[in-house]
Scaffold this motif. Structure first.
Motif, PDB file in Angstrom:
ATOM      1  N   GLY A  84       0.780  -1.231   0.000  1.00  0.00           N
ATOM      2  CA  GLY A  84       0.000   0.000   0.000  1.00  0.00           C
ATOM      3  C   GLY A  84       0.810   1.279   0.000  1.00  0.00           C
ATOM      4  N   TRP A  85       2.020   1.239  -0.551  1.00  0.00           N
ATOM      5  CA  TRP A  85       2.844   2.453  -0.600  1.00  0.00           C
ATOM      6  C   TRP A  85       2.419   3.290  -1.801  1.00  0.00           C
ATOM      7  CZ3 TRP A  85       8.216   3.220   1.601  1.00  0.00           C
ATOM      8  CH2 TRP A  85       8.295   2.691   2.896  1.00  0.00           C
ATOM      9  N   GLU A  86       1.259   3.912  -1.667  1.00  0.00           N
ATOM     10  CA  GLU A  86       0.702   4.762  -2.705  1.00  0.00           C
ATOM     11  C   GLU A  86       0.358   6.116  -2.100  1.00  0.00           C
ATOM     12  OE1 GLU A  86      -2.631   2.251  -3.876  1.00  0.00           O
ATOM     13  OE2 GLU A  86      -1.220   0.651  -3.463  1.00  0.00           O
ATOM     14  N   LEU A  89      -2.473   6.834   0.502  1.00  0.00           N
ATOM     15  CA  LEU A  89      -2.499   5.768   1.503  1.00  0.00           C
ATOM     16  C   LEU A  89      -1.285   5.879   2.430  1.00  0.00           C
ATOM     17  CD1 LEU A  89      -3.557   2.571  -0.517  1.00  0.00           C
ATOM     18  CD2 LEU A  89      -4.918   3.884   1.110  1.00  0.00           C
ATOM     19  N   PHE A  90      -0.123   6.019   1.810  1.00  0.00           N
ATOM     20  CA  PHE A  90       1.122   6.141   2.567  1.00  0.00           C
ATOM     21  C   PHE A  90       2.087   7.002   1.793  1.00  0.00           C
ATOM     22  CE2 PHE A  90       5.013   4.427   4.609  1.00  0.00           C
ATOM     23  CZ  PHE A  90       4.671   4.773   5.901  1.00  0.00           C
ATOM     24  N   SER A  92      -0.375   9.044   4.402  1.00  0.00           N
ATOM     25  CA  SER A  92      -1.818   9.196   4.524  1.00  0.00           C
ATOM     26  C   SER A  92      -2.242  10.606   4.128  1.00  0.00           C
ATOM     27  CB  SER A  92      -2.231   8.916   5.973  1.00  0.00           C
ATOM     28  OG  SER A  92      -3.505   9.436   6.240  1.00  0.00           O
ATOM     29  N   GLN A  93      -3.201  10.688   3.223  1.00  0.00           N
ATOM     30  CA  GLN A  93      -3.722  11.983   2.796  1.00  0.00           C
ATOM     31  C   GLN A  93      -4.279  12.748   3.987  1.00  0.00           C
ATOM     32  OE1 GLN A  93      -3.480  13.073  -0.399  1.00  0.00           O
ATOM     33  NE2 GLN A  93      -4.266  15.050   0.257  1.00  0.00           N
ATOM     34  N   GLU A 107       4.682  10.385   9.003  1.00  0.00           N
ATOM     35  CA  GLU A 107       4.508   9.281   8.060  1.00  0.00           C
ATOM     36  C   GLU A 107       5.865   8.775   7.573  1.00  0.00           C
ATOM     37  OE1 GLU A 107       1.085   8.091   6.570  1.00  0.00           O
ATOM     38  OE2 GLU A 107       0.980   8.675   8.671  1.00  0.00           O
ATOM     39  N   ARG A 130      -6.531   0.530  -8.038  1.00  0.00           N
ATOM     40  CA  ARG A 130      -7.104  -0.078  -6.841  1.00  0.00           C
ATOM     41  C   ARG A 130      -8.622   0.123  -6.881  1.00  0.00           C
ATOM     42  NH1 ARG A 130      -5.092  -1.483  -2.000  1.00  0.00           N
ATOM     43  NH2 ARG A 130      -3.022  -0.677  -2.463  1.00  0.00           N
ATOM     44  N   ILE A 132     -11.844   0.900  -5.034  1.00  0.00           N
ATOM     45  CA  ILE A 132     -12.273   1.522  -3.792  1.00  0.00           C
ATOM     46  C   ILE A 132     -13.765   1.810  -3.893  1.00  0.00           C
ATOM     47  CG2 ILE A 132     -12.001   3.521  -2.268  1.00  0.00           C
ATOM     48  CD1 ILE A 132      -9.108   3.731  -3.278  1.00  0.00           C
ATOM     49  N   GLY A 139      -3.681   5.155  -9.097  1.00  0.00           N
ATOM     50  CA  GLY A 139      -2.875   5.699  -8.014  1.00  0.00           C
ATOM     51  C   GLY A 139      -1.434   5.887  -8.439  1.00  0.00           C
ATOM     52  N   SER A 142       4.073   5.915  -3.788  1.00  0.00           N
ATOM     53  CA  SER A 142       4.401   6.836  -2.709  1.00  0.00           C
ATOM     54  C   SER A 142       5.686   7.602  -2.990  1.00  0.00           C
ATOM     55  CB  SER A 142       4.570   6.053  -1.404  1.00  0.00           C
ATOM     56  OG  SER A 142       5.083   6.877  -0.381  1.00  0.00           O
TER      57      SER A 142
END
Length: 160
Positions: A84-86, A89-90, A92-93, A107, A130, A132, A139, A142
């Motif tokens: 989840g290194w996007e 997400l990370f 975190s918005q 973060e 992704r 959602i 996406g 990160s």
């Protein structure tokens, strides 16, 4: 259980707490209340927990541990998987929007915690698309991935 947590002030204490651990603690309390609702009484719940713990203690051999980055502090593992290194997400918005640069640095510190938990190898992953809430969303990886040392990275891309 919900009444005990509320009237004792325990839930309120975590709601007022501004530490990064507080939201996770509140989520854990919600999960506890939901889990306990499946049993007729406290004795039944405790018996179930005891059986689960006995089974966990009896298991031998290789295991997978799932945990948050906050709870991984101080621990080490041979291999660590960080999905989840996007962006959004990370980092975190929400953290970036609410706390600005300070939130971004928190973060980044969590990224460091995750990366340094591995003795041998770390697998960082991100998704280009992704799903959602039933909708596909594109996406971007990160910004933290670009900060990793290129000499120690092996990039694998799979389309699907």
């Amino acid at each position: 259980m919900q009444i005990v947590l509320d009237e004792s002030g325990y839930t309120g204490m975590w709601q007022a707490d501004k530490s990064p651990d507080a939201p996770g603690r509140l989520e854990n309390l919600k999960e506890l209340v939901v889990a306990m609702a499946e049993f007729e009484n406290l004795a039944g719940f405790l018996e179930h927990v005891s059986l689960v713990m006995d089974n966990a203690a009896d298991s031998s051999g290789d295991m997978v541990n799932l945990m948050t980055l906050h709870s991984a502090k101080g621990l080490e593992f041979d291999s660590v998987f960080l999905p989840g290194w996007e962006e959004g997400l990370f980092p975190s918005q929400r953290s970036v929007e609410e706390h600005g640069l300070k939130g971004l640095e928190e973060e980044r510190r969590l990224a460091y915690v995750g990366l340094t938990r591995a003795r041998r190898q770390v697998f960082v992953s991100f998704a280009a698309n992704r799903r959602i809430h039933g909708q596909w969303q594109s996406g971007a990886r990160s910004r933290f991935i670009a900060e990793l040392p290129e000499a120690q990275i092996e990039m694998v891309t799979e389309t699907g």
